[in-house]
Structures are given as C-alpha cells and as structure tokens.
Design a protein around this motif. Structure first.
Motif, PDB file in Angstrom:
ATOM      1  N   SER A 197       0.842  -1.196   0.000  1.00  0.00           N
ATOM      2  CA  SER A 197       0.000   0.000   0.000  1.00  0.00           C
ATOM      3  C   SER A 197       0.881   1.251   0.000  1.00  0.00           C
ATOM      4  O   SER A 197       2.107   1.167  -0.011  1.00  0.00           O
ATOM      5  CB  SER A 197      -0.936   0.009   1.215  1.00  0.00           C
ATOM      6  N   ILE A 198       0.222   2.387   0.000  1.00  0.00           N
ATOM      7  CA  ILE A 198       0.896   3.691   0.042  1.00  0.00           C
ATOM      8  C   ILE A 198       0.486   4.379   1.338  1.00  0.00           C
ATOM      9  O   ILE A 198      -0.708   4.445   1.649  1.00  0.00           O
ATOM     10  CB  ILE A 198       0.484   4.554  -1.161  1.00  0.00           C
ATOM     11  N   ASP A 199       1.465   4.882   2.093  1.00  0.00           N
ATOM     12  CA  ASP A 199       1.119   5.582   3.327  1.00  0.00           C
ATOM     13  C   ASP A 199       1.576   7.041   3.267  1.00  0.00           C
ATOM     14  O   ASP A 199       2.173   7.497   2.284  1.00  0.00           O
ATOM     15  CB  ASP A 199       1.699   4.874   4.551  1.00  0.00           C
ATOM     16  N   ALA A 200       1.293   7.777   4.331  1.00  0.00           N
ATOM     17  CA  ALA A 200       1.585   9.218   4.363  1.00  0.00           C
ATOM     18  C   ALA A 200       3.072   9.494   4.246  1.00  0.00           C
ATOM     19  O   ALA A 200       3.484  10.466   3.593  1.00  0.00           O
ATOM     20  CB  ALA A 200       1.031   9.832   5.645  1.00  0.00           C
ATOM     21  N   SER A 201       3.903   8.647   4.850  1.00  0.00           N
ATOM     22  CA  SER A 201       5.355   8.883   4.786  1.00  0.00           C
ATOM     23  C   SER A 201       5.865   8.714   3.364  1.00  0.00           C
ATOM     24  O   SER A 201       6.768   9.441   2.923  1.00  0.00           O
ATOM     25  CB  SER A 201       6.094   7.938   5.735  1.00  0.00           C
ATOM     26  N   GLY A 202       5.284   7.772   2.627  1.00  0.00           N
ATOM     27  CA  GLY A 202       5.679   7.573   1.236  1.00  0.00           C
ATOM     28  C   GLY A 202       5.286   8.741   0.358  1.00  0.00           C
ATOM     29  O   GLY A 202       6.045   9.172  -0.512  1.00  0.00           O
ATOM     30  N   ILE A 203       4.085   9.259   0.578  1.00  0.00           N
ATOM     31  CA  ILE A 203       3.623  10.424  -0.185  1.00  0.00           C
ATOM     32  C   ILE A 203       4.504  11.629   0.104  1.00  0.00           C
ATOM     33  O   ILE A 203       4.907  12.362  -0.810  1.00  0.00           O
ATOM     34  CB  ILE A 203       2.149  10.720   0.129  1.00  0.00           C
ATOM     35  N   GLU A 204       4.820  11.838   1.375  1.00  0.00           N
ATOM     36  CA  GLU A 204       5.684  12.966   1.745  1.00  0.00           C
ATOM     37  C   GLU A 204       7.051  12.846   1.084  1.00  0.00           C
ATOM     38  O   GLU A 204       7.603  13.826   0.569  1.00  0.00           O
ATOM     39  CB  GLU A 204       5.823  13.014   3.264  1.00  0.00           C
ATOM     40  N   TYR A 205       7.611  11.641   1.083  1.00  0.00           N
ATOM     41  CA  TYR A 205       8.917  11.403   0.475  1.00  0.00           C
ATOM     42  C   TYR A 205       8.852  11.660  -1.034  1.00  0.00           C
ATOM     43  O   TYR A 205       9.756  12.283  -1.611  1.00  0.00           O
ATOM     44  CB  TYR A 205       9.343   9.965   0.747  1.00  0.00           C
ATOM     45  N   ALA A 206       7.770  11.191  -1.664  1.00  0.00           N
ATOM     46  CA  ALA A 206       7.608  11.380  -3.106  1.00  0.00           C
ATOM     47  C   ALA A 206       7.492  12.857  -3.462  1.00  0.00           C
ATOM     48  O   ALA A 206       8.098  13.327  -4.436  1.00  0.00           O
ATOM     49  CB  ALA A 206       6.384  10.617  -3.590  1.00  0.00           C
ATOM     50  N   LEU A 207       6.720  13.603  -2.695  1.00  0.00           N
ATOM     51  CA  LEU A 207       6.533  15.030  -2.971  1.00  0.00           C
ATOM     52  C   LEU A 207       7.841  15.793  -2.834  1.00  0.00           C
ATOM     53  O   LEU A 207       8.133  16.694  -3.630  1.00  0.00           O
ATOM     54  CB  LEU A 207       5.468  15.613  -2.047  1.00  0.00           C
ATOM     55  N   LYS A 208       8.629  15.445  -1.830  1.00  0.00           N
ATOM     56  CA  LYS A 208       9.930  16.109  -1.674  1.00  0.00           C
ATOM     57  C   LYS A 208      10.844  15.777  -2.849  1.00  0.00           C
ATOM     58  O   LYS A 208      11.561  16.644  -3.363  1.00  0.00           O
ATOM     59  CB  LYS A 208      10.596  15.692  -0.366  1.00  0.00           C
ATOM     60  N   PHE A 209      10.795  14.527  -3.300  1.00  0.00           N
ATOM     61  CA  PHE A 209      11.616  14.124  -4.443  1.00  0.00           C
ATOM     62  C   PHE A 209      11.207  14.897  -5.685  1.00  0.00           C
ATOM     63  O   PHE A 209      12.061  15.381  -6.447  1.00  0.00           O
ATOM     64  CB  PHE A 209      11.462  12.626  -4.686  1.00  0.00           C
ATOM     65  N   ILE A 210       9.904  15.042  -5.916  1.00  0.00           N
ATOM     66  CA  ILE A 210       9.420  15.785  -7.071  1.00  0.00           C
ATOM     67  C   ILE A 210       9.882  17.243  -6.992  1.00  0.00           C
ATOM     68  O   ILE A 210      10.355  17.815  -7.982  1.00  0.00           O
ATOM     69  CB  ILE A 210       7.884  15.713  -7.160  1.00  0.00           C
ATOM     70  N   SER A 211       9.754  17.828  -5.816  1.00  0.00           N
ATOM     71  CA  SER A 211      10.178  19.222  -5.631  1.00  0.00           C
ATOM     72  C   SER A 211      11.672  19.380  -5.870  1.00  0.00           C
ATOM     73  O   SER A 211      12.113  20.322  -6.529  1.00  0.00           O
ATOM     74  CB  SER A 211       9.812  19.699  -4.218  1.00  0.00           C
ATOM     75  N   ASP A 212      12.458  18.452  -5.345  1.00  0.00           N
ATOM     76  CA  ASP A 212      13.920  18.515  -5.506  1.00  0.00           C
ATOM     77  C   ASP A 212      14.341  18.292  -6.952  1.00  0.00           C
ATOM     78  O   ASP A 212      15.413  18.765  -7.366  1.00  0.00           O
ATOM     79  CB  ASP A 212      14.610  17.482  -4.606  1.00  0.00           C
ATOM     80  N   SER A 213      13.510  17.558  -7.704  1.00  0.00           N
ATOM     81  CA  SER A 213      13.855  17.230  -9.097  1.00  0.00           C
ATOM     82  C   SER A 213      13.403  18.293 -10.084  1.00  0.00           C
ATOM     83  O   SER A 213      13.770  18.239 -11.263  1.00  0.00           O
ATOM     84  CB  SER A 213      13.225  15.885  -9.484  1.00  0.00           C
ATOM     85  N   THR A 214      12.590  19.228  -9.608  1.00  0.00           N
ATOM     86  CA  THR A 214      12.073  20.257 -10.499  1.00  0.00           C
ATOM     87  C   THR A 214      13.176  21.206 -10.918  1.00  0.00           C
ATOM     88  O   THR A 214      13.916  21.722 -10.085  1.00  0.00           O
ATOM     89  CB  THR A 214      10.957  21.071  -9.812  1.00  0.00           C
ATOM     90  N   GLU A 215      13.272  21.425 -12.217  1.00  0.00           N
ATOM     91  CA  GLU A 215      14.299  22.336 -12.722  1.00  0.00           C
ATOM     92  C   GLU A 215      13.942  23.778 -12.375  1.00  0.00           C
ATOM     93  O   GLU A 215      12.775  24.196 -12.483  1.00  0.00           O
ATOM     94  CB  GLU A 215      14.434  22.199 -14.231  1.00  0.00           C
ATOM     95  N   VAL A 216      14.918  24.521 -11.932  1.00  0.00           N
ATOM     96  CA  VAL A 216      14.709  25.936 -11.609  1.00  0.00           C
ATOM     97  C   VAL A 216      14.804  26.778 -12.867  1.00  0.00           C
ATOM     98  O   VAL A 216      15.699  26.583 -13.656  1.00  0.00           O
ATOM     99  CB  VAL A 216      15.764  26.391 -10.565  1.00  0.00           C
TER     100      VAL A 216
END
Length: 216
Positions: A197-216
C-alpha cells in the motif's frame, strides 16, 4: 491477448489558472483509475500547478470479472511480461501524448507516479523515452526492463514497504541495481511495517523528491 482500449478516465485540474505540469497516476493490477486519483487532495497543496490524470489500464482484468490490468500476469516469466508490456506501453504513450498536447506540455513537464503493476509499466515507459520525463515515482513495484535503456536522465524515486506481501521488498533492490548500472539518478525509501500500500510517509517522500527534481 485481450483487446486493448482507451477508456475515459478521471482527472483533476490544477489549483492555479494554467497547468504547468502533468501528473500521470498508474494504478495496480485489478484496480482502475479511480483508485490513485484519490491521492490528488494530498498532493495539490505542494503541486498546485499540476493537472492530474489517472488512466484506466488498457485491458479488462483477466483473473476477476471486474478491474483493469496493464497487461496479463498469468505468465510471470520476465520474457513473457517483456512481450506483453510493449503494446500496452504504446497505448499508454498515446494517452499521455494526447493530454500533453491538450495542455501544451511535454515529457519535461510530466511526472509519472505508479503503484504495483502501474510502477512496472511506468518504469518501463520511463526507460524507453527519447525525451525524459520530469521525474518518475514508483511505489511497491518490480522492474520489467526494456531491450534497451534509452532514457537515463529521468530521476526515479522508489518507495516500498518492508512487509509487502504481494511484491517482495527485494524487488526494490533489483530496480536499484539496474538503475545504478545505468547511471540513472534515483532515491529509495523502505517503509517499516508497511504492506502492499501507500502511506503518508511515502507520499511525503515522493513530494519532496518531485520538488527537488524540479528544474529551476
């Protein structure tokens, strides 16, 4: 092989006036697009400029009278799955390109998020792209590697529960080994005591990864 088809699917428009990114949810075996689109409210505050889509898999589930599948898992040998995933990936590509064109976006503004079999096809699709996606998130998945790895530029995030009873946690190590061999940027999280399954910690980790991967 069951007939492949594109069905109307759920989507959620961005909070902002204009979509600057596209998020593509890819659900697991026996589910449908309504499953992962439910994650949208948990992500929109961090991703307000994203248009979210959650396509239904391209085949009826062949082990139950309900649900969808990206490809059959009746034969789980790697060779058979590599054969079956190709036409499904082609149709999924059409779904993504059609929505990108509607929104005036490209792969560079597209984020792939898969769960279970959705991770399998999402990873496969990511690895065969000539133009890289912005990022790819894979929850509780397994690698079905293509004949040739074309795209080595999409950063990939893997999240897996160590109590997964459906897809063993060892599958994440297999993916990591493949990505490391091909010099593909990745990050991984093992979630203690989490089943399939997917839990809150996984979603938080994924969102941070997406933010960190976004090109400035």
């Amino acid at each position: 092989m069951k007939h492949l088809e594109i069905l109307p699917y759920p989507e959620v428009k961005p909070i902002t006036d204009t979509a600057k990114r596209l998020v593509v949810f890819l659900h697991g075996l026996g589910s449908d697009g309504h499953d992962l689109i439910s994650l949208t409210p948990l992500m929109q505050d961090i991703l307000p400029d994203c248009h979210f889509i959650s396509p239904h898999a391209v085949q009826p589930f062949d082990m139950a009278p309900y649900g969808r599948q990206w490809f059959s898992l009746n034969d789980r040998t790697l060779e058979k799955m590599q054969q079956l995933i190709i036409p499904s990936a082609e149709l999924l590509t059409k779904i993504i390109i059609d929505k990108q064109q509607q929104l005036n976006l490209t792969n560079r503004e597209t984020i792939i998020i898969g769960f279970s079999q959705g991770t399998m096809i999402g990873l496969y699709l990511t690895l065969i792209q000539e133009q890289p996606f912005a990022s790819m998130i894979g929850f509780s998945g397994k690698l079905i590697n293509p004949a040739a790895c074309i795209n080595k530029k999409t950063p990939i995030c893997l999240i897996h529960g160590d109590a997964d009873e459906v897809v063993d946690i060892s599958e994440m190590s297999n993916i990591v080994d493949y990505l490391a061999r091909h010099n593909i940027k990745y990050s991984s999280l093992t979630v203690p005591n989490l089943t399939h399954s997917i839990d809150a910690s996984g979603i938080e980790y994924a969102l941070k990864f997406i933010s960190d991967s976004t090109e400035v």
